[in-house]
Design a protein around this motif. Sequence first.
Motif, PDB file in Angstrom:
ATOM      1  N   VAL A  15      19.359 -83.419 -40.440  1.00  0.00           N
ATOM      2  CA  VAL A  15      20.151 -82.571 -41.594  1.00  0.00           C
ATOM      3  C   VAL A  15      20.429 -83.290 -42.781  1.00  0.00           C
ATOM      4  N   SER A  19      19.132 -82.076 -46.261  1.00  0.00           N
ATOM      5  CA  SER A  19      20.211 -81.775 -47.225  1.00  0.00           C
ATOM      6  C   SER A  19      20.194 -82.469 -48.374  1.00  0.00           C
ATOM      7  N   LEU A  22      17.058 -81.184 -50.529  1.00  0.00           N
ATOM      8  CA  LEU A  22      17.791 -79.923 -50.894  1.00  0.00           C
ATOM      9  C   LEU A  22      18.552 -80.154 -52.128  1.00  0.00           C
ATOM     10  N   SER A  23      19.540 -81.037 -51.994  1.00  0.00           N
ATOM     11  CA  SER A  23      20.538 -81.106 -53.342  1.00  0.00           C
ATOM     12  C   SER A  23      19.926 -81.878 -54.418  1.00  0.00           C
ATOM     13  N   GLY A  56      28.272 -75.601 -53.808  1.00  0.00           N
ATOM     14  CA  GLY A  56      28.354 -75.871 -52.521  1.00  0.00           C
ATOM     15  C   GLY A  56      29.540 -75.272 -51.842  1.00  0.00           C
ATOM     16  N   GLY A  84      24.930 -77.928 -40.659  1.00  0.00           N
ATOM     17  CA  GLY A  84      23.836 -78.011 -41.689  1.00  0.00           C
ATOM     18  C   GLY A  84      24.414 -77.379 -43.084  1.00  0.00           C
ATOM     19  N   SER A  88      24.881 -79.559 -46.141  1.00  0.00           N
ATOM     20  CA  SER A  88      24.200 -79.509 -47.297  1.00  0.00           C
ATOM     21  C   SER A  88      25.066 -78.714 -48.528  1.00  0.00           C
ATOM     22  N   SER A  89      26.229 -78.163 -48.219  1.00  0.00           N
ATOM     23  CA  SER A  89      26.993 -77.708 -49.276  1.00  0.00           C
ATOM     24  C   SER A  89      27.570 -78.763 -50.237  1.00  0.00           C
ATOM     25  N   ILE A  92      25.193 -80.982 -52.222  1.00  0.00           N
ATOM     26  CA  ILE A  92      25.108 -80.251 -53.513  1.00  0.00           C
ATOM     27  C   ILE A  92      26.055 -80.393 -54.501  1.00  0.00           C
ATOM     28  N   GLY A 120      12.840 -80.078 -47.967  1.00  0.00           N
ATOM     29  CA  GLY A 120      14.566 -80.191 -47.019  1.00  0.00           C
ATOM     30  C   GLY A 120      14.635 -79.207 -46.192  1.00  0.00           C
ATOM     31  N   VAL A 121      14.329 -77.988 -46.707  1.00  0.00           N
ATOM     32  CA  VAL A 121      14.521 -76.803 -45.718  1.00  0.00           C
ATOM     33  C   VAL A 121      13.567 -76.650 -44.620  1.00  0.00           C
ATOM     34  N   THR A 131      20.375 -74.502 -43.293  1.00  0.00           N
ATOM     35  CA  THR A 131      21.638 -74.586 -44.296  1.00  0.00           C
ATOM     36  C   THR A 131      22.818 -73.479 -44.033  1.00  0.00           C
TER      37      THR A 131
END
Length: 199
Positions: A15, A19, A22-23, A56, A84, A88-89, A92, A120-121, A131
């Motif tokens: 994760v 994440s 993703l960020s 986020g 997750g 991730s939030s 970000i 990432g996802v 996420t």
Amino acid sequence: MIKKVIIMFRKIPVVLVGSLLLSIGINRFLVPHYLLDGGTIGIALILHYYFEFSTGVTMIILGLPLCWFAWVYERTYFYNSFYGLLISSLLIDWLEPIKDQFQLPVFPSVIFGGICIGTGVGLMLRYETSTGGTDLLAQLISKAFSLTIGIVILIIDGFIITAALPLLGPKTFLFSCSTIFIGGMRFWCKKSNTLASNL
């Protein structure tokens, strides 16, 4: 219960890496050009661009109803998605300052952004985490109707970004669609490899 907690902690490195990718994809490549991703992230970015809401925090608010649904009807998905969503939030929002660093032109940003976000996802989904937003919804729909999760995600993303077309304008809409398509190619490649291995 203890077994589920142990499995959850074993997935935390996945994760974190997913994440982080993703960020970086969102803050480094999408945000400088006001591009969108699909799903909950796309909605959060729209609210960030027009109202300066924290991306986020908005993701957490939007993701909580789906997490509650998973808690009631599919608790395993809740355990796999809630942390997750939080990680991730937080990443970000924590990495938001990188949007002001050296800016690439929009076309390479679309490519690199799509690759980072899709990887990432895809990494998280490969290990049955997400996420917690529409990725979680896609997991639930995929299980209920025996559909490929990549197809479900692309359909959901398509609906969201099409609804945002009046706000985006045609140029940003096309670039955002390209980002989603590049990110989604990971799911198609994975599906193709799975089919090939079964032949």
